[in-house]
Design an enzyme around this catalytic site. Structure first.
Site, PDB file in Angstrom:
ATOM      1  N   GLY A  81     -26.313  46.155  56.415  1.00 12.99           N
ATOM      2  CA  GLY A  81     -25.795  47.085  57.405  1.00 12.99           C
ATOM      3  C   GLY A  81     -26.567  48.389  57.445  1.00 12.99           C
ATOM      4  N   ASP A  82     -27.504  48.565  56.511  1.00 12.10           N
ATOM      5  CA  ASP A  82     -28.325  49.779  56.529  1.00 12.10           C
ATOM      6  C   ASP A  82     -29.762  49.363  56.217  1.00 12.10           C
ATOM      7  OD1 ASP A  82     -29.179  52.504  56.398  1.00 12.10           O
ATOM      8  OD2 ASP A  82     -27.151  53.119  55.857  1.00 12.10           O
TER       9      ASP A  82
END
Ligand SMILES: *[C@@H]1O[C@H](CO)[C@@H](O)[C@H](O)[C@H]1NC(C)=O
Ligand SMILES: *[C@@H]1O[C@H](CO)[C@@H](O)[C@H](O)[C@H]1NC(C)=O
Ligand SMILES: *[C@@H]1O[C@H](CO)[C@@H](O)[C@H](O)[C@H]1NC(C)=O
Ligand SMILES: *[C@@H]1O[C@H](CO)[C@@H](O)[C@H](O)[C@H]1NC(C)=O
Ligand SMILES: *[C@@H]1O[C@H](CO)[C@@H](O)[C@H](O)[C@H]1NC(C)=O
Ligand SMILES: *[C@@H]1O[C@H](CO)[C@@H](O)[C@H](O)[C@H]1NC(C)=O
Ligand SMILES: *[C@@H]1O[C@H](CO)[C@@H](O)[C@H](O)[C@H]1NC(C)=O
Ligand SMILES: *[C@@H]1O[C@H](CO)[C@@H](O)[C@H](O)[C@H]1NC(C)=O
Length: 479
Positions: free
Chosen positions: A263-264
């Site tokens: 997610g990052d």
């Protein structure tokens, strides 16, 4: 107990007594029926092998996924730390689900997760000690208590020669508990990372599957001589701040053959932030990244920053693949950061479904507080990209320097970018300078074409590239 390494070494100074005791111990094992732990022999690659061995179950570990093993890990590692200066020790985590809170490693130590061994991170906050905030960050970021930070699941400080590896065993951070609290602004303290090593050297983290970290997965900081390879790192693509691998104020780092869905940023190279990072002044440097595969629709394959106040230099990135990822090798910085990003070399990028191929951002603010110096301008210079193939791209490049502080000596050569036709302007450049060669679609005017140019890539090797793995053994039986 049925593993030889620990026994033989315990008795090595008393060979006659040793043999007798061994016979007695074996006798008692037979007498009692099943030995507590039975594992087949195996070997594995590591920077250093260990003379002593133990199994988590020797220390009361219960692999039912419900019983806390925090004490078992703690007493195992405390016990094995006595061998730090006597050939070191390896702790084997056998198949099973081993629930645990945070625990600390020791020097000359290997944590080995067998296939089908799963370390499950506890969701009980009392199992996570609080540590002082990192000096180059100055503040915790998630919550109201800003001078403390939750210890990572697997933590170590001031260590030398640490290996965390396995036969693709799993560490599951059970991060949803923390992500939900983060989203609801209910955290009292900054979330834990999964693996964090501080002020340490000779580190290997390899051949594991890491899933659902509460925050960053692998975070070496103020450390050197690090190899991270063969990891499968998986987090939902909408999970908050689940960076894959973040070398932070680290020197001499080799990151190879990793597969990351996150997610990052899949990898983020950092060196502290604003006045705190400037004060500590420890750069990240001599880093090689090879054969990375990344999926991260809202973040970068490799980010440089945004915390870069101690400087980032001599980073070599080769043969990397991104799919459905926001950008490739991105620079993030801001006025007030100070520091530098220089001598970055990227060669061989295979990209498919990207928002940006080249992205540099000079106003990535996210300051920890208002105490930063507006005159502390970052120096961004010597950023080289070559041999790039990209398909289904929305913007070829958004290169945004800082006014009165342009990003200079940018070089891009041999890049073929197939646009997806969603936007009319493939390149948008402000406050940057450099050259391009054999790049399509046609670059912005600030990066004029220079014929027959290959952007540079170093031909020498970093010291960490010369480190070879040894073949290490675990022997379960004396018979
Ligand atoms: C820990 O180490 C000591 C030797 O110092 C040994 O006697 C003891 O059995 C060990 N504990 C376990 C649970 O193996
Ligand atoms: C690990 O070490 C740190 C620093 O020495 C300490 O504050 C922390 O309590 C230790 N964690 C555990 C679980 O013992
Ligand atoms: C760990 O190393 C750092 C940096 O060298 C030092 O400042 C700190 O005092 C050391 N901590 C311990 C517990 O030895
Ligand atoms: C390790 O396990 C993960 C998750 O099951 C899998 O995707 C990956 O291919 C495995 N890696 C190896 C080298 O077997
Ligand atoms: C560990 O991972 C590397 C890839 O980095 C792979 O080549 C090697 O075979 C793996 N070793 C084991 C024992 O699985
Ligand atoms: C191309 O990219 C868009 C997003 O911009 C995506 O929805 C689409 O599936 C991609 N097409 C292919 C063939 O990968
Ligand atoms: C250009 O880059 C491609 C990969 O994108 C590579 O296969 C090719 O060899 C490069 N050409 C030259 C002349 O380096
Ligand atoms: C180009 O980027 C600048 C700076 O980020 C922005 O202000 C401008 O609107 C962009 N131009 C276009 C046409 O998108």
């Amino acid at each position: 107990m049925s593993h030889q390494n620990m026994k033989s070494s315990r008795f090595e100074n008393f060979s006659v007594i040793g043999v007798i005791s061994l016979v007695l111990i074996l006798g008692s094992v037979v007498e009692c029926g099943t030995p507590t732990s039975e594992l087949n022999d195996f070997d594995y690659p590591a920077i250093n092998c260990r003379k002593h061995s133990a199994i988590l179950t020797d220390f009361g570990g219960v692999g039912d996924g419900k019983t806390s093993n925090t004490k078992a890990f703690k007493s195992a590692i405390t016990n094995l730390s006595q061998y730090s200066n006597d050939g070191g020790a390896q702790l084997i985590v056998p198949p099973g689900k081993w629930l645990t809170g945070s625990f600390n490693l020791t020097s000359h130590f290997t944590l080995f997760l067998q296939k089908d061994a799963v370390i499950l991170a506890s969701q009980d906050e009392s199992e996570w000690p609080q540590l002082p905030v990192l000096p180059s960050y100055g503040k915790g970021r998630d919550a109201v208590i800003t001078d403390r930070w939750s210890s990572s699941l697997i933590f170590g400080t001031n260590l030398t020669d640490v290996v965390i590896t396995g036969n693709n065993g799993t560490i599951d951070g059970q991060g949803s508990y923390w992500w939900n609290k983060f989203r609801k602004h209910q955290l009292k303290i900054t979330r834990p990372n999964m693996i964090e090593l501080m002020y340490s050297n000779q580190i290997q983290i390899s051949n594991l599957t890491l899933v659902n970290s509460p925050a960053w997965f692998v975070h070496p900081i103020y450390s050197s001589d690090i190899i991270v390879n063969g990891l499968t790192i998986l987090a939902p693509i909408d999970s908050p701040n689940t960076d894959g691998i973040d070398p932070d104020s680290c020197t001499n780092v080799r990151i190879e053959d990793n597969y990351i869905v996150s997610g990052d940023d899949c990898i983020a190279i950092k060196s502290g932030i604003d006045e705190y990072g400037i004060k500590v002044g420890k750069p990240s440097q001599q880093i090689i990244i090879r054969r990375l595969t990344c999926i991260s629709p809202d973040s970068a394959m490799v980010a440089l920053g945004s915390e870069m106040s101690g400087g980032i230099q001599d980073v070599r990135i080769e043969d990397i693949t991104a799919i459905n990822t926001e950008s490739a090798v991105r620079i993030k910085t801001a006025v007030g950061r100070g520091g530098f990003v220089k001598d970055i070399f990227v060669k061989g990028m295979n990209l498919n479904t990207m928002k940006y191929v080249f992205w540099m951002t000079g106003d990535y603010k996210s300051h920890p507080d208002e105490g930063y110096d507006p005159k502390a301008l970052p120096k961004i210079s010597g950023i080289n990209y070559r041999d790039v193939t990209a398909k289904n791209v929305t913007y070829a490049a958004k290169l945004e320097g800082i006014s009165n502080d342009p990003f200079t000596r940018i070089c891009i050569s041999n890049a073929t970018i197939e646009m997806n036709g969603q936007k009319k302007l493939p390149w948008n450049c402000t406050d940057v300078a450099g050259v391009t060669s054999n790049v399509s679609p046609k670059p912005c005017e600030l990066l004029p074409e220079k014929e027959k140019l290959d952007c540079s890539f170093p031909s020498d090797k970093l010291p960490i590239e010369n480190v070879q793995f040894k073949t290490c053994f675990y022997q379960s039986s004396v018979l």
